[in-house]
Design an enzyme around this catalytic site. Structure first.
Site, PDB file in Angstrom:
ATOM      1  N   LYS A  66       0.845  -1.199   0.000  1.00 45.22           N
ATOM      2  CA  LYS A  66       0.000   0.000   0.000  1.00 45.22           C
ATOM      3  C   LYS A  66       0.879   1.247   0.000  1.00 45.22           C
ATOM      4  O   LYS A  66       2.023   1.199   0.445  1.00 45.22           O
ATOM      5  CB  LYS A  66      -0.861   0.021   1.278  1.00 45.22           C
ATOM      6  CG  LYS A  66      -2.011  -0.967   1.295  1.00 45.22           C
ATOM      7  CD  LYS A  66      -2.821  -0.836   2.567  1.00 45.22           C
ATOM      8  CE  LYS A  66      -3.968  -1.818   2.623  1.00 45.22           C
ATOM      9  NZ  LYS A  66      -4.982  -1.626   1.577  1.00 45.22           N
TER      10      LYS A  66
ATOM     11  N   ARG B 267     -10.314 -11.482   1.993  1.00 44.88           N
ATOM     12  CA  ARG B 267     -11.157 -12.530   1.405  1.00 44.88           C
ATOM     13  C   ARG B 267     -10.470 -13.890   1.455  1.00 44.88           C
ATOM     14  O   ARG B 267     -11.139 -14.922   1.490  1.00 44.88           O
ATOM     15  CB  ARG B 267     -11.542 -12.139  -0.028  1.00 44.88           C
ATOM     16  CG  ARG B 267     -10.379 -11.997  -0.959  1.00 44.88           C
ATOM     17  CD  ARG B 267     -10.742 -11.250  -2.230  1.00 44.88           C
ATOM     18  NE  ARG B 267     -10.828  -9.800  -2.025  1.00 44.88           N
ATOM     19  CZ  ARG B 267     -11.170  -8.936  -2.973  1.00 44.88           C
ATOM     20  NH1 ARG B 267     -11.481  -9.362  -4.185  1.00 44.88           N
ATOM     21  NH2 ARG B 267     -11.215  -7.644  -2.714  1.00 44.88           N
TER      22      ARG B 267
HETATM   23  N1  BES Z   1      -8.245  -3.781   4.505  1.00 45.57           N
HETATM   24  C1  BES Z   1      -8.339  -3.377   3.147  1.00 45.57           C
HETATM   25  C2  BES Z   1      -9.616  -2.614   2.841  1.00 45.57           C
HETATM   26  C3  BES Z   1      -9.663  -1.182   3.291  1.00 45.57           C
HETATM   27  C4  BES Z   1      -8.916  -0.216   2.646  1.00 45.57           C
HETATM   28  C5  BES Z   1     -10.513  -0.813   4.287  1.00 45.57           C
HETATM   29  C6  BES Z   1      -9.012   1.098   3.046  1.00 45.57           C
HETATM   30  C7  BES Z   1     -10.619   0.508   4.678  1.00 45.57           C
HETATM   31  C8  BES Z   1      -9.866   1.464   4.063  1.00 45.57           C
HETATM   32  C9  BES Z   1      -8.310  -4.599   2.236  1.00 45.57           C
HETATM   33  O1  BES Z   1      -7.530  -5.652   2.659  1.00 45.57           O
HETATM   34  C10 BES Z   1      -7.773  -4.166   0.921  1.00 45.57           C
HETATM   35  O2  BES Z   1      -6.624  -3.798   0.875  1.00 45.57           O
HETATM   36  N2  BES Z   1      -8.586  -4.206  -0.115  1.00 45.57           N
HETATM   37  C11 BES Z   1      -8.188  -3.787  -1.399  1.00 45.57           C
HETATM   38  C12 BES Z   1      -8.740  -4.759  -2.401  1.00 45.57           C
HETATM   39  C13 BES Z   1      -8.187  -4.572  -3.779  1.00 45.57           C
HETATM   40  C14 BES Z   1      -6.729  -4.949  -3.818  1.00 45.57           C
HETATM   41  C15 BES Z   1      -8.977  -5.423  -4.743  1.00 45.57           C
HETATM   42  C16 BES Z   1      -8.748  -2.386  -1.632  1.00 45.57           C
HETATM   43  O3  BES Z   1      -9.875  -2.098  -1.210  1.00 45.57           O
HETATM   44  O4  BES Z   1      -8.039  -1.566  -2.192  1.00 45.57           O
HETATM   45 MN    MN Z   2      -5.517  -5.444   1.998  1.00 44.05          MN
END
Ligand code: BES
Ligand code: MN
Ligand code: ZN
Length: 499
Positions: free
Chosen positions: A280, A354
């Site tokens: 990230k 997931r």
């Molecule tokens: N924990 C995150 C989701 C999230 C991101 C919650 C920001 C709250 C604020 C999750 O594990 C994630 O990183 N999801 C990705 C999925 C994508 C790679 C398909 C996302 O939402 O960017």
């Molecule tokens: Mn994630």
């Protein structure tokens, strides 16, 4: 904080403070009017001079009001009378309690619970007054060495109800509010703790703490070796990039009477989500300590349920680990075999929630569940879709989804039903495995739910994506304890299925 219920006249209360409401513009509530009458127009004089217009959340403290028995009278603005609904009521209570907590009054009699909120019973108001009061005094200061202590903290609140015949239901509602507040507080504390303290093992310890506290609760946990032996290849694919040991927690609540199918709650327990190799960006990455808020809400719900002791059987499953990049981390393109036997091509290691949930969903099959609900901070796209107001509900059974939406409505902890039509599964196709773990940018929350549904075919299942509601950002940064109120409301509504 301590609470009691009472019914009676505001001017006759021998207390440090009596709290009465004023509607916008300058309209006295019945309680305010009573005090005005005995004090020969003391309140209406002040209001006429423009010191209290009645705007929602405003406060004005009065001392030595003639012919009353309390040391103080606090006027609280309730906003427009016709807008006095759930939100306004809770806001007024929160302002009251925040204000009182900074005065010398250590107790108060609050008449706001006498003001009718449309379509809600007195019991609803008392329950939510308790929750709002607890929220108002919550702070997370245990990791600060210099704390700004409240000099004379508020210790006791008495909620006024309109009739003596309301007392009994109000008592029950108060107990319910207190139980839920306890669960919310636990969820907030766990959420606010940083990733270096709130580790998977820490979560196990917290669950064990609940088992010690309540004889209806039992806890077991699988360690790294057992997770691998069990065949949880999807969970392990996330956990293996970190030195922090993963845990798969099982927590069970049951009364001795209950020989019934369990309800299973599954909470996402990523104690820190860096994204893994699909790293990230640095900005706001600290927010990803909140990625275990699903797990925290499960533990919070168990605490509340154990306090209230309904005739239910509930099992909580919490896959807990970190998502970090390292030499042993999963790489984009890696293919793993999940507990269900289905193979998964991991195209993005940041779609880790997931993966861990998939194995927990399969694991739930062995309990022959009545229903399974997972709770997860699953997608940033959920925040885009519904903001910080409602979480998204997905599922394979409309009645189940509806019951969760209704529970959220009653709990003032809103949820909104999202679609899961077949067409959305298209993007999850993989050339190399049974399924891919991501499906492109469009409808990211829906495709994530579609992925989960592939592992939840054997029972009624729903999924709460709480990414937008689990914590607040900005000046008030911190966990909210949501959706503990929704979950507890929903669980209690299931009790009648059995009795
Ligand atoms: N924990 C995150 C989701 C999230 C991101 C919650 C920001 C709250 C604020 C999750 O594990 C994630 O990183 N999801 C990705 C999925 C994508 C790679 C398909 C996302 O939402 O960017
Ligand atoms: Mn994630
Ligand atoms: Zn995550």
């Amino acid at each position: 904080m301590e609470f009691t219920i009472k019914s009676g006249n505001p001017e006759k209360q021998r207390t440090a403070c009596v709290v009465v409401g004023v509607f916008d513009k300058r309209r006295l509530t019945l309680a305010a009017e009573r005090i005005d009458r005995v004090s020969k127009g003391y309140i209406s004089d002040i209001v006429r001079r423009g010191d209290m217009e009645g705007r929602l959340g405003t406060t004005l403290m009065l001392y030595n009001v003639p012919n009353t028995l309390s040391d103080r009278v606090l006027l609280v603005g309730l906003g427009r009378e016709r807008d006095f609904r759930e939100e306004a009521f809770c806001t007024a209570v929160r302002s009251t309690v925040k204000f009182l907590n900074e005065t010398g009054a250590y107790e108060a009699v609050v008449c706001l619970t006498e003001e009718k909120v449309r379509k809600r019973e007195v019991s609803w108001q008392v329950e939510h007054a308790v929750l709002a009061a607890n929220e108002a005094v919550y702070s997370f200061a245990r990791l600060k060495t210099e704390t700004e202590e409240v000099r004379r903290p508020l210790r006791k609140l008495t909620w006024m109800v309109p009739l003596r015949s309301d007392l009994l239901v109000a008592e029950v509602a108060m107990a319910r509010g207190q139980a839920i507040a306890k669960g919310v507080e636990l969820a907030c504390d766990l959420g606010n703790l940083p990733g270096n303290i709130c580790t998977p093992v820490y979560l196990v310890e917290q669950a064990r703490q609940l088992a010690k506290q309540y004889q209806e609760i039992e806890v077991t946990a699988l360690d790294k070796q057992q997770i691998k032996e069990e065949g949880m290849g999807a969970f392990w694919a996330v956990a293996k990039g970190s030195e922090m040991l993963p845990q798969f927690i099982k927590i069970e609540y049951r009364r001795d009477v209950a020989d019934i199918k369990p309800i299973v709650l599954i909470g996402k327990g990523i104690t820190f989500d860096s994204g893994g190799v699909s790293l990230k960006p640095a900005v706001d990455m600290d927010h990803m300590k909140f990625d275990m808020c699903g797990a925290a809400s499960v533990l919070g719900a168990f605490q509340a349920i154990a306090e209230l002791k309904p005739d239910l059987r509930v099992i909580g499953l919490i896959p807990a680990c970190e998502n970090l990049p390292s030499g042993s981390a999963t790489k984009p393109g890696d293919i793993v075999t999940s507990l269900s036997g289905q193979t998964i091509e991991i195209l993005n290691t940041d779609a880790e929630g997931r993966l861990i949930l998939a194995d927990a969903l399969t694991y739930a099959e062995r309990f022959d569940p009545e229903a399974v609900v997972d709770i997860a901070t699953l997608t940033g796209a959920m925040v885009v879709a519904l903001g910080h107001i409602a979480c998204g509900v997905f599922g394979n059974n409309d009645a189940l989804v509806r019951s969760l939406v209704n529970a959220g409505d009653d709990a003032a902890d809103r949820a909104w039903a999202m679609p899961m039509w077949n067409e959305y599964h298209e993007g999850l196709k993989s050339n190399f495995a049974d399924i891919a773990n991501v499906a492109g940018r469009a409808a990211g929350s829906v495709t994530a739910a579609c992925f989960l549904s592939r592992f939840a075919k054997k029972y009624d299942w729903a999924h709460l994506d709480i990414a937008g509601v689990a914590w607040k950002e900005g000046k008030e940064k911190g966990a909210t304890g949501r959706p503990v109120p929704l979950l507890v409301n929903w669980l209690l509504s299931r009790e009648r299925y059995y009795s």
